[in-house]
Design an enzyme around this catalytic site. Structure first.
Site, PDB file in Angstrom:
ATOM      1  N   SER A 142     -15.856  40.918 -65.433  1.00  0.00           N
ATOM      2  CA  SER A 142     -15.341  42.205 -65.728  1.00  0.00           C
ATOM      3  C   SER A 142     -16.387  43.144 -66.291  1.00  0.00           C
ATOM      4  CB  SER A 142     -14.202  42.162 -66.774  1.00  0.00           C
ATOM      5  OG  SER A 142     -13.113  43.369 -66.615  1.00  0.00           O
TER       6      SER A 142
ATOM      7  N   ASP B  17      -7.189  40.052 -57.308  1.00  0.00           N
ATOM      8  CA  ASP B  17      -7.443  41.299 -58.500  1.00  0.00           C
ATOM      9  C   ASP B  17      -7.467  42.698 -58.194  1.00  0.00           C
ATOM     10  OD1 ASP B  17      -8.200  42.302 -60.999  1.00  0.00           O
ATOM     11  OD2 ASP B  17     -10.505  42.066 -60.560  1.00  0.00           O
TER      12      ASP B  17
ATOM     13  N   HIS C  36      -8.143  38.085 -61.541  1.00  0.00           N
ATOM     14  CA  HIS C  36      -9.178  38.601 -62.234  1.00  0.00           C
ATOM     15  C   HIS C  36      -9.806  37.565 -62.991  1.00  0.00           C
ATOM     16  CE1 HIS C  36     -11.313  41.853 -64.274  1.00  0.00           C
ATOM     17  NE2 HIS C  36     -11.081  41.520 -65.358  1.00  0.00           N
TER      18      HIS C  36
END
Length: 635
Positions: free
Chosen positions: A176, A376, A438
């Site tokens: 991320s 994601d 994710h």
């Protein structure tokens, strides 16, 4: 004391302080984690945890949690893991993704996909104010180079405390918003290495970034494409037309200046989740989980209640016996929070260029692996793939291997199941994980470990292990992981198709070879220190004997006077959707932990700095009027 003896004592103390164990080892002992509450039976994992000071003027301390490897294959390796945000704790990674344990209720269970199989793991709550880290509340960081400078200082002090890891092969991994942090830290390490002597350089061997927020241009442009591809929106529909208009506004802003986050572009994700929300029979709204679009969540959370393990992880990390085991200060008032909204709000990085601009230069010196979970939305695979396709590095564009020819996507199977594909060229590797979110290691722990073992070029045949059945284009290489331990209470891989299951091959002979490898890896430093101590003791005794002969009235060394020194994964979107579960809860307690001698590895204590500190504060889920929930800081 005679001048000669005084000089010798000073010299010996200096010599011993140079040795790689002495002071660093005695200080390191203060960080030793004897055990964790609820720890499963079986061989314990060697752990150290605590704070290291990185900003003496503002009481800035970074929290770390270190796990020693189970096996050494060929050479020592360390993986440094960072979660996103900015402002989300790397305990997400430790307790829900790649660490040795997962949390079930109030107990820990073994994670058979833990990356500590062949590498030491170092989790750091970064930047200051995140998770168990803390700093004065008016001293949060704002820019990526600031963060990079502090992280270098942290590593300098960490390796002074634990010199046995200083020459490990180093890999930085995360997900991320760590897609911004990791390239900047790598840049600072390479700059440091240019100034350091050959024996003081760090062996940076690779960067591994999952579902990374790296290039805002391609990532913002991928939201609508992903929504169409997954059937969240019908292209050409009225809802789609609204969103296409917002995309035009976003592009206009990016034509002026591309920043790491742009509010006009963040609105695209917010609106996708808003217009695709549906009413339930009870009158409540459900929306897509932005981290895994196969799942739904209540609006406006849209994924903030995920992953489910968080309901056990949060109370576990707030337990007094756990914080005591991890050397967290007893004065901490509110306990661990996953994400700190204040950190995310401060860390806007408006003067920092996106880390995508650093990649071409980094790829000249360091291999980089990017991986994506296919389900994601928030940092989706389309954006990553388009960034790679548009980027030029090492003499060509994208995965081009010759004019007009691109490196093929090589099919990856894991224990007979379709796991995704690998693609690589000129020091860059891309891995797509099918049926993954994710947080890829949360879904597929053993597949993710197989990836990191391949990246690190682990050959488990060196320790007598048997590789699991992982094949790329049908070829089974030696650089693969061991199967899971038989009968362990592991958090299972639960994806359709049965998950990653297997049996243990770690028998007594393997353990014997592992122990021998560990001994060889650490023998040399211990032998050097032993020689120094023996020589020092001999010289000291000789000087005492000679001085006693010369001065019959001498009664002893120092006469008892005490001679010598006494002393989250983040996600972005929904208008700064970067902070998960954000709730303002600023710490006001003091921190009183042991000083670590001259290292200044310390925490604030009573005195002139008794003021507010932030330790993983964060804000509760709120429905920001007209915007949906704010995650002020997490990708």
């Amino acid at each position: 004391m005679a001048p000669a003896i005084r000089q010798l004592a000073t010299g010996l103390l200096l010599a011993l302080s140079w040795a790689p164990t002495t002071r660093a080892d005695s200080s390191a002992a203060d960080y030793y984690v004897k055990s964790l509450p609820g720890q499963p039976a079986g061989p314990p994992v060697k752990m150290h945890a605590g704070h290291i000071e990185t900003d003496a003027d503002h009481n800035g301390n970074l929290f770390f949690w270190h796990f020693e490897n189970k096996h050494i294959a060929q050479r020592q390796r360390t993986v440094i893991w960072l979660n996103g945000g900015p402002g989300c704790s790397s305990e997400d990674g430790a307790m829900m993704e790649i660490g040795p344990y997962r949390v079930k209720g109030d107990q820990l269970v073994n994670n058979n996909g833990s990356w500590h199989e062949f590498a030491n793991l170092l989790f750091v709550d970064n930047p200051v104010g995140t998770g168990f880290s803390y700093v004065d509340t008016n001293s949060y960081l704002h820019e990526l180079d600031e963060m990079g400078d502090q992280f270098i200082l942290f590593l300098e002090k960490f390796f002074k405390l634990f010199p046995q890891y200083a020459q490990d092969d180093l890999y930085f991994a995360g997900e991320s918003y760590a897609g911004q942090h990791i390239p900047y830290i790598a840049k600072h390490i390479l700059e440091r290495n240019e100034k350091a002597g050959p024996d003081d350089q760090w062996n940076l061997k690779g960067l591994v970034i999952g579902n990374g927020w790296i290039s805002p241009f391609e990532q913002y442009g991928s939201y609508l494409k992903f929504a169409y591809e997954k059937g969240l929106l019908a292209q050409g529909s009225e809802k789609a037309k609204q969103l296409e208009q917002q995309w035009k506004i976003c592009r206009k802003q990016m034509a002026v200046d591309i920043k790491i986050d742009i509010s006009e572009c963040e609105a695209i994700l917010q609106k996708i989740l808003d217009v695709t929300a549906t009413l339930t029979t009870s009158g409540k709204r459900n929306c897509y989980n932005m981290y895994d679009v196969r799942l739904k969540d209540t609006y406006p959370s849209c994924g903030m209640n995920w992953p489910p393990d968080l309901t056990d992880v949060t109370p576990y990390l707030r337990r007094k016996d756990v914080t005591e085991a991890l050397h967290i200060n007893a004065a901490k008032n509110t306990g661990w929070k996953e994400c700190n909204g204040a950190v995310g709000s401060a860390f806007r990085a408006h003067k920092s260029k996106p880390s995508r601009d650093l990649l071409p230069d980094l790829l000249k010196k360091v291999p980089i692996t990017l991986f994506s979970g296919a389900e994601d939305l928030i940092c989706n695979h389309i954006g990553t793939e388009e960034m790679i396709g548009n980027m030029e590095w090492n003499g060509a564009k994208g995965f081009e291997v010759s004019p007009g020819n691109w490196a093929p996507r090589r099919d990856w199977t894991f224990e007979g199941k379709d796991a995704g594909f690998w693609q690589e060229a000129r020091n860059l590797t891309y891995v797509l994980f099918k049926e993954a979110s994710h947080m890829v290691p949360f879904d597929w722990p053993r597949r993710s470990r197989d990836m990191i073992d391949r990246v690190m070029k682990v050959d488990i045949s060196a320790i007598g292990g048997e590789p699991t059945d992982s094949r790329i284009d049908g070829e089974k290489g030696p650089v693969t992981s061991v199967p899971p331990s038989k009968g362990s209470n592991n958090h299972p891989d639960t994806k359709p198709g049965g998950g990653d299951k297997g049996s243990s091959t770690n028998d007594d002979e393997t353990q014997k070879q592992v122990d021998e490898a560990k001994w060889k890896a650490y023998y040399r430093s211990g032998e050097i220190v032993l020689v120094i101590v023996v020589i020092a003791a001999g010289l000291w005794g000789w000087y005492i004997w000679r001085d006693r002969r010369r001065r019959s009235g001498y009664q002893g060394v120092a006469g008892g006077d005490g001679a010598g020194p006494g002393h989250r994964a983040g996600a972005r979107g929904l208008d700064r959707f970067q902070d998960r579960r954000t709730a303002r809860d600023v710490e006001t307690g003091d921190f009183d932990e042991s000083e670590l001698d001259d290292l200044h590895v310390e925490t604030p204590r009573e005195g002139p700095h008794k003021e507010a500190y932030a330790i993983g504060d964060d804000s509760d889920e709120e429905d920001i009027k007209g915007k949906g929930p704010e995650r002020s800081g997490t990708r």
